[in-house]
Design an enzyme around this catalytic site. Structure first.
Site, PDB file in Angstrom:
ATOM      1  N   CYS A   2     -14.413  86.412  74.161  1.00 31.12           N
ATOM      2  CA  CYS A   2     -14.375  86.005  72.769  1.00 31.12           C
ATOM      3  C   CYS A   2     -13.536  86.964  71.950  1.00 31.12           C
ATOM      4  O   CYS A   2     -12.988  87.934  72.447  1.00 31.12           O
ATOM      5  CB  CYS A   2     -15.795  85.966  72.205  1.00 31.12           C
ATOM      6  SG  CYS A   2     -16.940  84.995  73.202  1.00 31.12           S
ATOM      7  N   LEU A 251      -6.098  85.751  91.264  1.00 31.11           N
ATOM      8  CA  LEU A 251      -4.731  86.203  91.466  1.00 31.11           C
ATOM      9  C   LEU A 251      -4.607  86.676  92.914  1.00 31.11           C
ATOM     10  O   LEU A 251      -5.496  87.353  93.422  1.00 31.11           O
ATOM     11  CB  LEU A 251      -4.397  87.350  90.519  1.00 31.11           C
ATOM     12  CG  LEU A 251      -4.559  87.097  89.015  1.00 31.11           C
ATOM     13  CD1 LEU A 251      -4.144  88.335  88.229  1.00 31.11           C
ATOM     14  CD2 LEU A 251      -3.767  85.883  88.570  1.00 31.11           C
TER      15      LEU A 251
END
Length: 601
Positions: A2, A251
């Site tokens: 956030c 990744l």
């Protein structure tokens, strides 16, 4: 994940809302604001844990008010401990409030996670940053109060004027990123990793609540025990970071770290989709072939994202603006584009391998420095000391030997770039030799007062604090959250770090092979060709592409207006850059001048 923003003290609602809006990219699922006299607290939400509206923030429970960015991975376990709490949500934010109501600010000791949060308890405001600095938190003190936010761009509008912080400049040139508490903006500071501060009635108190060297030294000196405990902790860390209903990707480079994360996740029954970068026309620089081999061996759905020179030119300004202040990491641009692609595929969470090299001694430089450290024991070294002083060189290796013979600190992070002597030549101001040590002094004091005395422990510790905490993790947060994507780093689990740093350093070093312990564990999960691959790093032709975008001309034009650099020394640097040398030095100068032009000219 956030974006948090707040003001204690008088404020203009219009001004506050405008600043808050600059963080909208950090959470597009909900935006909420609390506006009261002398209080503005706001929150952009990326909903991952309890996506229901009941879990929106800012969250109030009685006299407590919270705006929280991050994840508390052990929030379910804490719920079973906090038996007196009355739960209204399934969110980890509510667990922070209940934990604080039970333990006070010491609640942070109970959290396993990545977080930055603001917690208001009456007239006391706590600002907290997680143990390794995965989430950032910036603040600005005003005559009447305090302004704070997840990113600099939301705090900057409250400055009376934009002025360069010289300490940030020098620590950036030295170590790739400003060291805490500095930012490039005079008047804005940042929390260090593992630190909280308390603001109450105009008074500020800071306290470090975590540092990795608090663990016992050499408590584990049996290799079998060390391997078993580390493997178990890796599993625990992955398990907690995969405990989510949100779609997760990973990744994947050609190296060991990302391969291990994917392999352990697969053993736990979660075969993660993987993403790898490639570079158009520069196959020698990318890791697509190796990453594909790893993905095939593990049976993973694999994706390749290829970028070229045009993408670089198109996105360069966007990326440097997203970073807010200079950060000398050329990988920020391709990683920004990779994160954009992952987010567009519908993922909310991505795993990354930060922290492994630093914990498991994965850099060649560690072993080079361990060898050079031995020269300090020479009884007859005055001749060598005099020789090095008489035969000056700008090469870093010359600097390393000189330090040993001068009995000063050799290793100053894996990210050390411009040495003090190089800065003295480059800048139009006198930089004394060893001036940059003032930025390392607080960390060196911690090391020297700890039970850990082996140089390898210092290497890991300072790199975790600065090379990872202020460099890699700043990049990771900005480029992922620019696309509202949460990046999780399973190697940065404090239980894992405490465990690894408790292992006898001689076991960590082994026979001088990088990541000796991790490679032994990896043999249960990966084939030998993957484990034995030479470390390649995140390489791409950034200097070649920068030369085609008038990047060096920008450096010259900014210097003509600011007079920051010595013209002759700068010309020598740029000439070396045109020949393909000192690539990251040149990138660092470009990023700095891009910021100076944008913010101050």
């Amino acid at each position: 994940m956030c974006g948090i923003f707040g003001i204690l003290g008088p404020y203009s609602p219009e001004h506050a809302r405008s600043a808050f809006a600059t963080l909208a990219h950090r959470g597009r699922d909900n935006s909420s604001i609390i506006e009261e006299p002398e209080l503005f607290l706001a929150h952009h939400r990326l909903a991952i844990t309890d996506t229901h509206a009941r879990a929106h923030q800012p969250m109030r429970r009685g006299n407590l008010l919270l705006s929280f960015n991050g994840e508390i991975y052990n929030h379910r376990q804490l719920r079973s401990v906090l038996k007196n709490a009355v739960w209204q949500t399934e969110s980890d934010a509510e667990v922070i409030l209940a934990a604080y109501a039970t333990w006070g600010i010491d609640c942070v000791q109970h959290f396993d996670g990545m977080f930055a949060f603001a917690l208001l308890d009456g007239d006391k405001l706590y600002l907290v940053r997680d143990r390794f600095g995965e989430k950032s938190l910036f603040y600005h003190l005003t005559p009447q109060g305090i302004v704070f936010a997840s990113e600099l761009k939301a705090v900057k509008p409250f400055l009376a004027s934009v002025r360069l912080n010289e300490d940030a400049l020098h620590s950036y040139l030295s170590f790739l990123a400003p060291t805490p508490p500095h930012t490039f903006y005079q008047g804005i500071e940042k929390l260090a990793s593992g630190e909280w501060l308390c603001y109450q009635r105009g008074q500020l108190t800071r306290q470090r609540y975590y540092q990795p060297l608090a663990c016992p030294a050499s408590a584990i000196n049996d290799a079998t025990t060390a391997l078993s405990l580390i493997e178990q902790q890796l599993h625990d860390s992955l398990r907690s970071r995969l405990d989510t209903q949100a779609p997760v990707a990973a990744l994947l480079s050609g190296g060991l770290d990302s391969a291990m994360l994917c392999a352990i996740a697969a053993e736990q029954g979660k075969k993660l989709p993987t993403f790898t970068l490639g570079y158009q026309g520069y196959g020698r620089d990318d890791e697509r072939t190796n990453a594909k081999i790893t993905a095939t061996e593990l049976g993973l759905e694999h994706h390749e994202v290829v970028i070229g020179r045009d993408d670089f030119a198109e996105q360069l300004d966007h990326v440097l603006t997203a970073l807010d202040e200079p950060l000398n990491d050329p990988a920020a641009l391709p990683l920004y584009m990779l994160m954009q692609h992952i987010a567009e595929q519908g993922f909310k969470v991505v795993l990354s391998g930060e922290g492994s090299d630093e914990l498991f001694l994965g850099y060649r430089q560690y072993f080079e420095c361990l060898d050079i450290e031995q020269l300090a024991q020479l009884k007859h070294k005055n001749w060598l000391k005099n020789y090095f002083h008489a035969h000056f060189s700008m090469h870093k290796e010359w600097e390393w030997y000189k330090r040993v013979f001068d009995n000063t600190l050799l290793f100053r992070t894996s990210g050390e770039k411009f040495t003090d002597l190089q800065q003295n030549r480059l800048l139009r101001q006198n930089i004394r030799d060893n001036a940059s040590l003032r930025f390392l002094a607080p960390y060196r004091a911690i090391f020297e007062h700890s039970a850990h005395q082996h140089p390898a422990q210092w290497y890991s510790f300072i790199d975790l604090q600065l090379f990872v905490g202020e460099h890699f993790l700043t990049k990771l947060d900005r480029v992922s959250m620019a696309h509202t994507l949460e990046a999780r780093a399973p190697f940065l689990n404090h239980n894992l770090a405490d465990l690894v740093l408790s292992v006898d350093p001689l076991l960590r070093i082994g026979k001088g092979e990088s990541k000796a312990l991790l490679k032994q564990i990896a043999r249960r999960y990966l084939s030998e060709p993957i484990i034995a691959r030479k470390k390649k790093g995140f390489a791409y032709p950034y200097l070649d592409w920068l030369l085609t975008t008038s990047g060096l001309e920008l450096i010259e034009s900014v210097n003509a207006k600011t007079g920051l650099f010595n013209e002759e020394a700068l010309a020598q640097c740029l000439d070396m850059g045109r020949k393909g040398k000192i690539k990251q030095h040149i990138w660092g100068l470009y990023v700095l001048c891009h910021w100076l032009k944008r913010e101050m000219l």
